[in-house]
Scaffold this active site. Sequence first.
Site, PDB file in Angstrom:
ATOM      1  N   GLY A 515       0.828  -1.195   0.000  1.00 35.60           N
ATOM      2  CA  GLY A 515       0.000   0.000   0.000  1.00 35.60           C
ATOM      3  C   GLY A 515       0.855   1.234   0.000  1.00 35.60           C
ATOM      4  O   GLY A 515       2.067   1.200   0.196  1.00 35.60           O
ATOM      5  N   GLY A 517       0.294   5.504   0.964  1.00 32.23           N
ATOM      6  CA  GLY A 517      -0.628   6.554   1.382  1.00 32.23           C
ATOM      7  C   GLY A 517       0.092   7.868   1.472  1.00 32.23           C
ATOM      8  O   GLY A 517       1.255   7.966   1.087  1.00 32.23           O
ATOM      9  N   GLY A 518      -0.586   8.862   2.000  1.00 29.19           N
ATOM     10  CA  GLY A 518       0.021  10.170   2.128  1.00 29.19           C
ATOM     11  C   GLY A 518       1.192  10.123   3.098  1.00 29.19           C
ATOM     12  O   GLY A 518       2.110  10.926   3.024  1.00 29.19           O
ATOM     13  N   PHE A 519       1.172   9.131   3.988  1.00 33.23           N
ATOM     14  CA  PHE A 519       2.159   9.052   5.062  1.00 33.23           C
ATOM     15  C   PHE A 519       3.397   8.288   4.650  1.00 33.23           C
ATOM     16  O   PHE A 519       4.437   8.405   5.262  1.00 33.23           O
ATOM     17  CB  PHE A 519       1.530   8.356   6.262  1.00 33.23           C
ATOM     18  N   GLY A 520       3.299   7.479   3.611  1.00 35.31           N
ATOM     19  CA  GLY A 520       4.433   6.653   3.210  1.00 35.31           C
ATOM     20  C   GLY A 520       3.952   5.300   2.722  1.00 35.31           C
ATOM     21  O   GLY A 520       2.784   5.142   2.397  1.00 35.31           O
ATOM     22  N   VAL A 522       3.396   1.058   2.803  1.00 30.90           N
ATOM     23  CA  VAL A 522       3.083  -0.034   3.716  1.00 30.90           C
ATOM     24  C   VAL A 522       3.615  -1.329   3.103  1.00 30.90           C
ATOM     25  O   VAL A 522       3.396  -1.594   1.918  1.00 30.90           O
ATOM     26  CB  VAL A 522       1.561  -0.156   3.961  1.00 30.90           C
ATOM     27  N   LYS A 536       4.260  -0.084   8.432  1.00 28.68           N
ATOM     28  CA  LYS A 536       4.075   1.240   7.857  1.00 28.68           C
ATOM     29  C   LYS A 536       5.380   2.004   8.018  1.00 28.68           C
ATOM     30  O   LYS A 536       5.869   2.181   9.125  1.00 28.68           O
ATOM     31  CB  LYS A 536       2.921   1.934   8.576  1.00 28.68           C
ATOM     32  N   ASP A 633     -10.319  10.731  10.977  1.00 32.78           N
ATOM     33  CA  ASP A 633     -10.076  10.382   9.565  1.00 32.78           C
ATOM     34  C   ASP A 633     -10.695   9.032   9.236  1.00 32.78           C
ATOM     35  O   ASP A 633     -10.067   8.178   8.617  1.00 32.78           O
ATOM     36  CB  ASP A 633      -8.578  10.403   9.260  1.00 32.78           C
TER      37      ASP A 633
END
Length: 764
Positions: A515, A517-520, A522, A536, A633
């Site tokens: 995966g 996402g905006g955070f980095g 996975v 993550k 969120d």
Amino acid sequence: MAASCVPIFIVLLFLSSFCKSDDDTLTQAKPLFSSDKLVSKGGDFALGFFSPTSSNTSLYLGVWYNTIPARTVVWVANRDSPIAASSSATLAITNSSDLVLSDAQGLASWATKTNIVAGGAGTAAVLLDTGNFVLRSPNGTYIWQSFDHPTDTLIPSMKFVASYGAQVVGRLIAWKSSDDPSSGDFSCGLDPTSPALQMLIRNGSKLYYRGVWNGATVSGGTYSSNDDSIVYQVNVGQGGEVSLTLNVSDGSPLTRIVLEHTGKLTSLSWINQSWVVIGSRPDAACGIYSSCGPFGYCDFTKAVPVCQCLDGFQPNGLDVSSGCRRTETLTCSKQSHFVALPGMKVPDKSLHIPNRSFDDCTAECNSDCSCTAYAYRSLSSVIARVSLPRCLVWKGELIDTGKYNGNTSFTAGTYPNLGENLYLRLADTNGRKKKTLLKIILPIISFLLILTFITLMKMFKYRGNRQNKGILKRQILGHFSSSSEITDKIIEFPFISFEDVVAATNNFSDSNQIGMGGFGKVYKGMLDGGKEVAIKRLSEGSRQGIEEFKNEIVLFSKLQHRNLVRLLGCCIHGDERLLIYEYLRNKSLDAFIFDATRQHVLDWPTRFKIIKGVARGLLYLHQDSRLTIIHRDLKASNILLDTEMNPKISDFGMATIFGENQQQGNTARVAGTYGYMSPEYMMEGSFSVKSDTYSFGVLLLEIVSGLKISSAQLTMNYPSLTNFVSIVNEHNFDRLDKHRNLMNYFCTGMEIMGRWKSMRVGRL
Ligand SMILES: *[C@@H]1O[C@H](CO)[C@@H](O)[C@H](O)[C@H]1NC(C)=O
Ligand SMILES: *[C@@H]1O[C@H](CO)[C@@H](O)[C@H](O)[C@H]1NC(C)=O
Ligand SMILES: *[C@@H]1O[C@H](CO)[C@@H](O)[C@H](O)[C@H]1NC(C)=O
Ligand SMILES: *[C@@H]1O[C@H](CO)[C@@H](O)[C@H](O)[C@H]1NC(C)=O
Ligand SMILES: *[C@@H]1O[C@H](CO)[C@@H](O)[C@H](O)[C@H]1NC(C)=O
Ligand SMILES: *[C@@H]1O[C@H](CO)[C@@H](O)[C@H](O)[C@H]1NC(C)=O
Ligand SMILES: *[C@@H]1O[C@H](CO)[C@@H](O)[C@H](O)[C@H]1NC(C)=O
Ligand SMILES: *[C@@H]1O[C@H](CO)[C@@H](O)[C@H](O)[C@H]1NC(C)=O
């Protein structure tokens, strides 16, 4: 005996001589009986009763061509309620100006519902020369017409209104078999959730074929030969009405478009005493929906169309049908460029970016790492009435793509101009030559490095795992030393060494990535002992900074619930911050509800289970955990599913703990996901239990409807959520019949929305 027969005989004789005239009109005084028919003025069409086969003598009311020997039915009134063979049928006009079809016992098997109270006596039903059967009021207006209620066939001059706004209005439903007019499995209609104006053929609920409107045509499109021209014209009218008209020039042969019981949408013309197929979709095995897999396309330019990989891609497996992957990986940091693929049938699941020029459209895709392709077309040149600059972008996989050969030949002509340019993002190949050497050397070096690394790590672990953990723990405490939130809990929290994480993820290899996402990113990993975990890896400068990282650890150390994803540990190493969770095989909910091919996995009981699970998890966060935690969120991609499809809420990077008696928080930094954020959070930055409940309401609507709030927002420009709710309601109208339970879910959703509203009113 004989005496009593005579009057009946006379009555019958009278009736039949009265009605048998080849008239085109039916009035209240003159109903239509089993053996009668109406014939349009010019003699082109007939309306009457027919039995599908000689063995099935049930009676259907239908319209067919009167001028050709092969009975070709173009409209059926009572397709799902035939009149028993032993009975007789009557079509009459009632006092309330409705047409009613009834059997010998007077039992109605079909009726129009015009809701006009009086005026039956002056109303007439007329079969027009176009094949339209209309109910005409005394003042000449049509109060009902068969053209508004097509069965499986479109004929010229019929305006097939496919959708209005976001609502599907018309659908063609195929016959069950070639001699059974009852509603079959295949249906054909517009895809209201797609901005690309797509026509979809479904087999039950499964997608079978997708046709794309490229501005001029629906794939299957404009046909023209030298003398005659037959045009399938798509019109976009005011108020978002999309309609399809089959327009035939004078002197053309009889032409019809029919959704056949086999699922094919076929156009046929009556030429030389038989129906000749002009075109048919799908017309190749690989033209069936998504049959070439992700990043594959069906190559219609070949004599026998076959699956191919898009430029810059190679087959996943031995053959292309399992899809394709990039030859050169694309990363955000790497230079990328776009290649123009001409004549393409654009992929499914596009996102419409409104009001963009071609350059803006290019920039839109260029500026977003996750954008894999775009297409642009100005529809204003084709449709005079409305100007539609159409910028479509795709994120992630490209499915159900095709390639046309400029003009495609058919039996009696060509379909010009079917495809359009698709701009595909590829890694920059500049300096590829330089890289070639590196390509050979790099794997060798990295192999050696990894080997050394693994050996070192094994030794290190063997020597002193305990000592190692102590160092790590001190490191983490160092990170937290500025924070007052350090609790004993944190110190008890399991730390996992970076070396273990590297080994578990195969040194963060791309093949382990599950995966982004905006955070980095996975990654999936396997810890010692074969335990599968999701890791993550927070990227530098991600929105999930050190604060959010701490936040997530602090929260998780306090939370335990089966509907919350379990955090198993964390890791800090230099600038690296990693969170280690339980691995959930089914990944996130959005991968199911918005995916046409996986949606069917979610039957209603499963959806209900997911809704209940999320509700329990949320209730736990809000009150049952003794704390009040606002998630902030909540959205489909943050709901993970285990193998039993039990939902687990994840991503607590933005969650906030409320103090005792705190009702509401305020933030200057409104972060969240557009569409899920409640108005007061979005506008004023104030969040509370209510704003989470709002997000839950949106999530619930998505689960029930399968529609994405954000895409709806983007594509349809719904002004508000309540508007969305009403549209979802319409959209699901046909599903409601089949799944009465849905109504219950929906009511729950509405109730929650209502509760949110009243809470808000209470605050004001
Ligand atoms: C004819 O077919 C229809 C649809 O399958 C069915 O409902 C009806 O019972 C059949 N009638 C006879 C007489 O077989
Ligand atoms: C229809 O109207 C006529 C005259 O107005 C009346 O005689 C007849 O009973 C009405 N039929 C029905 C079914 O109401
Ligand atoms: C014609 O009659 C219908 C009902 O019979 C009515 O709804 C409509 O308004 C009338 N139109 C005109 C122009 O009078
Ligand atoms: C339509 O779906 C049914 C049930 O899923 C399947 O048996 C049938 O083969 C499908 N038809 C086509 C033409 O794919
Ligand atoms: C049908 O085609 C004719 C000429 O080919 C054109 O004049 C007419 O406007 C078209 N009708 C529609 C509804 O597009
Ligand atoms: C129809 O038949 C005639 C003679 O049999 C033939 O010349 C003509 O090409 C045929 N037309 C089509 C469209 O097949
Ligand atoms: C479309 O974009 C132009 C310029 O970019 C802007 O002036 C116009 O207001 C926009 N229209 C809408 C409906 O957003
Ligand atoms: C395609 O058809 C159009 C119109 O029929 C024609 O003008 C054009 O030259 C054709 N293009 C090709 C590549 O055959």
